[in-house]
Scaffold this active site. Structure first.
Site, mmCIF file in Angstrom:
data_model
loop_
_atom_site.group_PDB
_atom_site.id
_atom_site.type_symbol
_atom_site.label_atom_id
_atom_site.label_comp_id
_atom_site.label_asym_id
_atom_site.label_seq_id
_atom_site.Cartn_x
_atom_site.Cartn_y
_atom_site.Cartn_z
ATOM 1 N N SER A 145 -62.978 -57.725 -110.898
ATOM 2 C CA SER A 145 -63.821 -56.626 -110.425
ATOM 3 C C SER A 145 -64.190 -55.711 -111.584
ATOM 4 O O SER A 145 -63.312 -55.136 -112.241
ATOM 5 C CB SER A 145 -63.072 -55.815 -109.359
ATOM 6 O OG SER A 145 -63.761 -54.593 -109.165
ATOM 7 N N HIS B 283 -66.915 -59.870 -109.671
ATOM 8 C CA HIS B 283 -66.877 -59.118 -108.405
ATOM 9 C C HIS B 283 -67.479 -57.730 -108.651
ATOM 10 O O HIS B 283 -67.002 -56.974 -109.506
ATOM 11 C CB HIS B 283 -65.423 -59.022 -107.931
ATOM 12 C CG HIS B 283 -65.242 -58.363 -106.608
ATOM 13 N ND1 HIS B 283 -65.341 -59.034 -105.407
ATOM 14 C CD2 HIS B 283 -64.968 -57.069 -106.283
ATOM 15 C CE1 HIS B 283 -65.129 -58.194 -104.406
ATOM 16 N NE2 HIS B 283 -64.901 -56.981 -104.903
ATOM 17 N N ASP C 84 -68.450 -54.163 -107.105
ATOM 18 C CA ASP C 84 -68.168 -53.235 -106.006
ATOM 19 C C ASP C 84 -69.262 -52.186 -105.896
ATOM 20 O O ASP C 84 -69.431 -51.353 -106.790
ATOM 21 C CB ASP C 84 -66.819 -52.555 -106.252
ATOM 22 C CG ASP C 84 -65.668 -53.513 -106.048
ATOM 23 O OD1 ASP C 84 -65.591 -54.106 -104.953
ATOM 24 O OD2 ASP C 84 -64.857 -53.683 -106.982
ATOM 25 N N MET D 69 -70.476 -48.958 -103.993
ATOM 26 C CA MET D 69 -69.954 -47.870 -103.146
ATOM 27 C C MET D 69 -71.006 -46.782 -103.029
ATOM 28 O O MET D 69 -71.607 -46.383 -104.040
ATOM 29 C CB MET D 69 -68.689 -47.292 -103.765
ATOM 30 C CG MET D 69 -67.604 -48.325 -103.975
ATOM 31 S SD MET D 69 -66.090 -47.538 -104.563
ATOM 32 C CE MET D 69 -65.065 -48.966 -104.880
ATOM 33 N N HIS E 252 -69.941 -56.990 -103.437
ATOM 34 C CA HIS E 252 -69.145 -56.468 -102.322
ATOM 35 C C HIS E 252 -69.692 -55.078 -101.980
ATOM 36 O O HIS E 252 -69.417 -54.105 -102.670
ATOM 37 C CB HIS E 252 -67.672 -56.405 -102.752
ATOM 38 C CG HIS E 252 -66.766 -55.768 -101.749
ATOM 39 N ND1 HIS E 252 -65.510 -55.303 -102.075
ATOM 40 C CD2 HIS E 252 -66.922 -55.523 -100.420
ATOM 41 C CE1 HIS E 252 -64.934 -54.792 -100.987
ATOM 42 N NE2 HIS E 252 -65.774 -54.904 -99.977
ATOM 43 N N MET F 179 -69.737 -51.823 -100.115
ATOM 44 C CA MET F 179 -68.992 -50.883 -99.278
ATOM 45 C C MET F 179 -69.946 -49.745 -98.974
ATOM 46 O O MET F 179 -69.875 -48.660 -99.593
ATOM 47 C CB MET F 179 -67.741 -50.415 -100.041
ATOM 48 C CG MET F 179 -66.657 -51.478 -100.104
ATOM 49 S SD MET F 179 -65.512 -51.243 -101.477
ATOM 50 C CE MET F 179 -66.455 -51.993 -102.785
ATOM 51 N N MET G 210 -59.759 -57.196 -97.144
ATOM 52 C CA MET G 210 -59.342 -56.048 -97.965
ATOM 53 C C MET G 210 -57.851 -55.803 -97.731
ATOM 54 O O MET G 210 -57.411 -55.667 -96.588
ATOM 55 C CB MET G 210 -60.095 -54.778 -97.572
ATOM 56 C CG MET G 210 -61.567 -54.738 -97.913
ATOM 57 S SD MET G 210 -62.027 -54.544 -99.649
ATOM 58 C CE MET G 210 -60.776 -53.576 -100.380
ATOM 59 N N ASP H 168 -58.927 -58.876 -101.718
ATOM 60 C CA ASP H 168 -59.362 -57.807 -102.625
ATOM 61 C C ASP H 168 -58.529 -56.555 -102.399
ATOM 62 O O ASP H 168 -58.483 -56.028 -101.283
ATOM 63 C CB ASP H 168 -60.845 -57.522 -102.318
ATOM 64 C CG ASP H 168 -61.474 -56.518 -103.271
ATOM 65 O OD1 ASP H 168 -60.878 -56.243 -104.322
ATOM 66 O OD2 ASP H 168 -62.578 -56.031 -102.943
ATOM 67 N N GLY H 169 -57.870 -56.101 -103.471
ATOM 68 C CA GLY H 169 -57.119 -54.852 -103.397
ATOM 69 C C GLY H 169 -55.664 -55.023 -103.792
ATOM 70 O O GLY H 169 -54.893 -55.636 -103.047
ATOM 71 N N GLY H 170 -55.322 -54.556 -104.990
ATOM 72 C CA GLY H 170 -53.928 -54.614 -105.425
ATOM 73 C C GLY H 170 -53.452 -56.007 -105.782
ATOM 74 O O GLY H 170 -52.245 -56.274 -105.763
ATOM 75 N N GLY I 214 -58.973 -56.320 -110.026
ATOM 76 C CA GLY I 214 -59.548 -55.326 -110.917
ATOM 77 C C GLY I 214 -58.597 -54.924 -112.020
ATOM 78 O O GLY I 214 -58.570 -55.518 -113.100
HETATM 79 C C1 DX5 Z 1 -61.665 -51.493 -103.855
HETATM 80 C C2 DX5 Z 1 -62.574 -52.544 -104.407
HETATM 81 C C3 DX5 Z 1 -61.852 -53.555 -105.203
HETATM 82 C C4 DX5 Z 1 -61.190 -52.998 -106.441
HETATM 83 C C5 DX5 Z 1 -59.956 -53.789 -106.709
HETATM 84 O O1 DX5 Z 1 -62.302 -50.714 -102.930
HETATM 85 O O2 DX5 Z 1 -63.279 -53.219 -103.385
HETATM 86 O O3 DX5 Z 1 -62.667 -54.663 -105.549
HETATM 87 O O4 DX5 Z 1 -62.029 -53.046 -107.564
HETATM 88 O O5 DX5 Z 1 -59.253 -53.189 -107.705
HETATM 89 P P1 DX5 Z 1 -57.689 -53.438 -107.893
HETATM 90 O O6 DX5 Z 1 -57.530 -54.911 -108.151
HETATM 91 O O7 DX5 Z 1 -57.351 -52.578 -109.053
HETATM 92 O O8 DX5 Z 1 -57.020 -53.014 -106.619
HETATM 93 ZN ZN ZN Z 2 -64.249 -55.223 -103.954
#
Ligand code: DX5
Ligand code: ZN
Length: 213
Positions: free
Chosen positions: A9, A34, A36, A38, A67, A69, A138, A176-178, A198
């Site tokens: 990401s 990836h 993001d 927002m 992605h 959001m 997510m 996706d996430g952590g 990310g």
């Molecule tokens: C969060 C994003 C993710 C984010 C992941 O809202 O959609 O794609 O970049 O980042 P990490 O891997 O650091 O959680």
């Molecule tokens: Zn994402």
């Protein structure tokens, strides 16, 4: 061993050095990029829009995994449909006419994905699973990088992998996430096809190597 798609990401990269970061992804085993998106409404943060995605396009030959959001995904689908995006994923929670939007994405020549936040069950999208190219689970509340994976979300990956096999669906299961060295194997064992990552990737991408067949 199954080949796992690594989707770094760009949120975790320095946006002022985007070309170097795209090269870093490519040179360190990234398969997809990836991206993001927002809007400051669906999530309490803002990133970039279609122009930035298009400006990146000539500088990478990897798959662009957008992605979104955002609220009003119908509007943004039209805009990202004109860019070099390969996958366009929107949130089930932001859309009433999900089926219509999936088909619009496909009409625009893109692969269609749906994402669900931690509180949304798989059953909310069960009716459209057969139409999808990607389901993005997510494992944090979206909006920011660097959060901790919520373990309770992992069962949705197992469910999606099972439904895919039972019904012969074609979608890829993405998470996706952590995501990072400490939990990637567990996610692969649960049935994931794509690891979006990310901060853990940009900090040290070495851990992704073991997932390459
Ligand atoms: C969060 C994003 C993710 C984010 C992941 O809202 O959609 O794609 O970049 O980042 P990490 O891997 O650091 O959680
Ligand atoms: Zn994402």
């Amino acid at each position: 061993m199954k080949n796992i798609i690594i989707a770094p990401s760009m949120l975790a990269s320095d946006f002022s050095k985007i070309r170097e970061s795209l090269d870093f992804v490519k040179n360190n085993g990234g398969d997809w990029v990836h991206l993001d998106i927002m809007d400051g409404h669906f999530v309490p943060n803002m990133t970039f829009g279609p122009k930035f995605v298009d400006d990146m396009r000539p500088h990478s030959d990897l798959i662009f995994d957008v992605h979104m959001m955002v609220e009003n995904p119908e509007f943004f689908v039209e805009e990202f449909g004109k860019t070099g995006a390969d996958y366009i994923t929107f949130h089930a929670e932001a859309c009433t006419h999900i089926h219509r939007l999936i088909y619009r994405i496909k009409e625009l020549g893109k692969k269609a994905g749906i994402s669900i936040v931690p509180s949304t069950p798989v059953s909310a999208i069960e009716e459209v699973l057969g139409d999808l190219d990607l389901v993005l689970v997510m494992t944090v509340n979206p909006g920011f990088g660097g959060q901790k994976l919520i373990p309770g979300c992992v069962k949705k990956i197992t469910q999606l992998a099972r439904l895919k096999e039972e019904k012969g669906y074609d979608y890829l299961v993405s998470v996706d996430g952590g995501v990072g060295a400490g939990n990637a194997q567990m996610l692969v064992d649960a049935g994931v096809d794509v690891l979006a990552t990310g901060s853990a990737f940009f900090k040290d991408p070495g851990w992704t190597k073991k997932f390459k067949a």
